[in-house]
Design a protein around this motif. Sequence first.
Motif, PDB file in Angstrom:
ATOM      1  N   GLN A 275      -8.637  -6.458   0.942  1.00  0.00           N
ATOM      2  CA  GLN A 275      -9.093  -5.278   0.203  1.00  0.00           C
ATOM      3  C   GLN A 275      -9.626  -4.207   1.145  1.00  0.00           C
ATOM      4  OE1 GLN A 275     -11.411  -5.833  -3.435  1.00  0.00           O
ATOM      5  NE2 GLN A 275     -10.833  -7.996  -3.484  1.00  0.00           N
ATOM      6  N   GLN A 276     -10.432  -4.605   2.103  1.00  0.00           N
ATOM      7  CA  GLN A 276     -10.992  -3.622   3.028  1.00  0.00           C
ATOM      8  C   GLN A 276      -9.909  -2.992   3.909  1.00  0.00           C
ATOM      9  OE1 GLN A 276     -14.703  -4.237   5.061  1.00  0.00           O
ATOM     10  NE2 GLN A 276     -15.298  -5.936   3.711  1.00  0.00           N
ATOM     11  N   ALA A 277      -8.952  -3.808   4.338  1.00  0.00           N
ATOM     12  CA  ALA A 277      -7.881  -3.284   5.187  1.00  0.00           C
ATOM     13  C   ALA A 277      -6.999  -2.307   4.411  1.00  0.00           C
ATOM     14  CB  ALA A 277      -7.047  -4.437   5.736  1.00  0.00           C
ATOM     15  N   ALA A 278      -6.645  -2.663   3.183  1.00  0.00           N
ATOM     16  CA  ALA A 278      -5.811  -1.775   2.365  1.00  0.00           C
ATOM     17  C   ALA A 278      -6.542  -0.476   2.062  1.00  0.00           C
ATOM     18  CB  ALA A 278      -5.411  -2.478   1.068  1.00  0.00           C
ATOM     19  N   GLN A 279      -7.833  -0.559   1.825  1.00  0.00           N
ATOM     20  CA  GLN A 279      -8.615   0.651   1.575  1.00  0.00           C
ATOM     21  C   GLN A 279      -8.667   1.555   2.805  1.00  0.00           C
ATOM     22  OE1 GLN A 279     -12.344  -1.021   0.295  1.00  0.00           O
ATOM     23  NE2 GLN A 279     -11.499  -1.742  -1.663  1.00  0.00           N
ATOM     24  N   LEU A 284      -6.411   6.913   5.028  1.00  0.00           N
ATOM     25  CA  LEU A 284      -5.647   7.801   5.916  1.00  0.00           C
ATOM     26  C   LEU A 284      -4.795   8.753   5.092  1.00  0.00           C
ATOM     27  CD1 LEU A 284      -4.353   5.253   8.625  1.00  0.00           C
ATOM     28  CD2 LEU A 284      -6.491   6.562   8.616  1.00  0.00           C
ATOM     29  N   VAL A 285      -4.248   8.219   4.002  1.00  0.00           N
ATOM     30  CA  VAL A 285      -3.417   9.032   3.114  1.00  0.00           C
ATOM     31  C   VAL A 285      -4.283  10.036   2.363  1.00  0.00           C
ATOM     32  CG1 VAL A 285      -1.808   8.977   1.160  1.00  0.00           C
ATOM     33  CG2 VAL A 285      -1.809   7.106   2.849  1.00  0.00           C
ATOM     34  N   LYS A 286      -5.380   9.557   1.817  1.00  0.00           N
ATOM     35  CA  LYS A 286      -6.269  10.413   1.023  1.00  0.00           C
ATOM     36  C   LYS A 286      -6.818  11.573   1.842  1.00  0.00           C
ATOM     37  CE  LYS A 286     -10.319  10.185  -2.015  1.00  0.00           C
ATOM     38  NZ  LYS A 286     -11.368   9.287  -2.603  1.00  0.00           N
ATOM     39  N   ASN A 287      -7.055  11.338   3.133  1.00  0.00           N
ATOM     40  CA  ASN A 287      -7.582  12.385   4.004  1.00  0.00           C
ATOM     41  C   ASN A 287      -6.521  13.378   4.468  1.00  0.00           C
ATOM     42  OD1 ASN A 287     -10.214  11.403   3.925  1.00  0.00           O
ATOM     43  ND2 ASN A 287      -9.913  10.060   5.692  1.00  0.00           N
ATOM     44  N   ASN A 449       4.764   3.097  -1.605  1.00  0.00           N
ATOM     45  CA  ASN A 449       4.001   3.784  -2.645  1.00  0.00           C
ATOM     46  C   ASN A 449       2.580   4.076  -2.175  1.00  0.00           C
ATOM     47  OD1 ASN A 449       6.118   3.801  -4.499  1.00  0.00           O
ATOM     48  ND2 ASN A 449       5.529   1.838  -5.404  1.00  0.00           N
ATOM     49  N   LEU A 450       1.989   3.132  -1.452  1.00  0.00           N
ATOM     50  CA  LEU A 450       0.626   3.326  -0.944  1.00  0.00           C
ATOM     51  C   LEU A 450       0.569   4.490   0.038  1.00  0.00           C
ATOM     52  CD1 LEU A 450      -2.321   2.230  -0.700  1.00  0.00           C
ATOM     53  CD2 LEU A 450      -1.492   0.821   1.205  1.00  0.00           C
ATOM     54  N   ASP A 456      -2.881   3.261  -5.142  1.00  0.00           N
ATOM     55  CA  ASP A 456      -4.053   3.108  -4.281  1.00  0.00           C
ATOM     56  C   ASP A 456      -4.105   1.681  -3.739  1.00  0.00           C
ATOM     57  OD1 ASP A 456      -4.810   1.581  -6.464  1.00  0.00           O
ATOM     58  OD2 ASP A 456      -6.406   2.942  -7.100  1.00  0.00           O
ATOM     59  N   ALA A 457      -5.145   1.360  -2.991  1.00  0.00           N
ATOM     60  CA  ALA A 457      -5.244   0.036  -2.368  1.00  0.00           C
ATOM     61  C   ALA A 457      -5.226  -1.067  -3.420  1.00  0.00           C
ATOM     62  CB  ALA A 457      -6.514  -0.046  -1.529  1.00  0.00           C
ATOM     63  N   ALA A 458      -5.965  -0.881  -4.497  1.00  0.00           N
ATOM     64  CA  ALA A 458      -6.023  -1.898  -5.540  1.00  0.00           C
ATOM     65  C   ALA A 458      -4.659  -2.115  -6.181  1.00  0.00           C
ATOM     66  CB  ALA A 458      -7.047  -1.502  -6.603  1.00  0.00           C
ATOM     67  N   GLY A 459      -3.938  -1.019  -6.400  1.00  0.00           N
ATOM     68  CA  GLY A 459      -2.614  -1.127  -6.997  1.00  0.00           C
ATOM     69  C   GLY A 459      -1.625  -1.827  -6.081  1.00  0.00           C
TER      70      GLY A 459
END
Length: 482
Positions: A275-279, A284-287, A449-450, A456-459
């Motif tokens: 979870q932490q790694a995917a987040q 990086l994408v969100k920024n 997709n991520l 998102d990471a959860a998805g």
Amino acid sequence: MNKPNLNTVAPLTRRSLLRTTGLLGIAAVPAVSLLSGCATGGSDASSGTSPAAAGATSAANPLGVDTSAPLEVYVFKGGYGDDYAKFDEAIYKKSFPKATITHNGIQQVQTELQPRFVAGNPPAVIDNSGASAMVLGTLVGNGQVTDLSDLLKAPSIDDPSKTVADTLLPGALTATTFDGKVMALPYVYTAYGFWYSQSLFQKNGWEWPTTWSGLVTLAGKIKAAGISPFAYGGQTAPDYFMQPLISLAVKLGGVSTVTDIDNLKAGAWQSEPMQQAAQAIAALVKNGWMMSGSAGLTHTQAQTSWVQGKAAIYPSGSWIEAEMKGITPDGFDMVLGTLPSLTAADQLPVTALYTGASEKYIVPAQSKNVRGGLEFLRIMLSQSAATHFSELTHAPTVVKGAASGQDFGSTAFGSVTKAITAAGDNTFMYLFPSWYPTMATALKTEIGNLLAGRSDAAGFLKKMQATADAVTADSSIKKYTR
């Protein structure tokens, strides 16, 4: 290398080699046989196919090679070329002067050699690599390749007090081990991470960070300088970003993080490290730090943008130098950046490294010179042969210490050997994409997709967990463990 893979020639890329035959490839266990017309003599994968009986043995001939038997060698002529094998053949000829050696450099491995397997007269040794490689899992299942245990137990050429197995780097044989038996020799040792231009970083006063927070700070500086921090090839290789993601997770949670995923452990994709790694990757994408348009690029197009200076950092394996040969400008000086530590609580050191081995050599079980094929591989694993390979290709082999301290004029090769040395036994990889094709397909889709911001990471983790659960529940799919 196959890039080893280190592919780099013609339209055959190092990426296609690694992804087709192994690492992503790894033990390549297919659902559909690419050799469906082949004879199936020999034993099944669980028992392996033992090597032909040895002839008279001696210190100079520990594998009992028939000294006058012809030796046929087939080498995939990709990014590494095939000249390196001619060097090894000359050593074999010196040891067995009565043997006639036939060298063949090819690109369409399956097309050219499948008929030989069907007819029951395959050559002594094959570099089973490239986009047209035969599926190793099928060959193993049909009993068509030789168990390499005799080779691994044999004395090494450089130090007879050590076995051949003793001379190999950590994890070198993981990708080709089936039910405890090594059925192929991966020759090129591939290191994965983030790649960057040393000259660009020096020009801007940037240094490669050891912490993820440091990388985040660096990405902001790169963006402020008018350069995209990251690029990726969304059309063909979005899964290149899986190595950074897994590296972050494994460094945080330990190697069990990835072995649990490979072993289909319930909830493995939902572990805290994952979870932490995917987040972290999703951030990086969100920024806005991915190069615009990356989702629509092939990996070759993305890599071209990278060497042109449009992006500063690119995720890849160490075949990247060879793959971009002829396109990379002089003075670019690409180097490997090991994945930073995600948190101060990481279980593995920052030097821990995602590695894999490729350019898989096999000795066909029905060859008329199985012992000669094994001896040829023993020669390849000598210090002189391995160093010669690296000098020609700028790719490291699976042999410990070969070309140690040398860079042969290549910043890329120098950085890779340093990273491998620094990692020591702290290496890891994942195997699930080649064990379970449906998971490989899902990974490529979902990480794409991520990276494109469509999930998102959860998805991402939810979709991968669902795919793993479906594989687990399907009794028709053979399961593997490590």
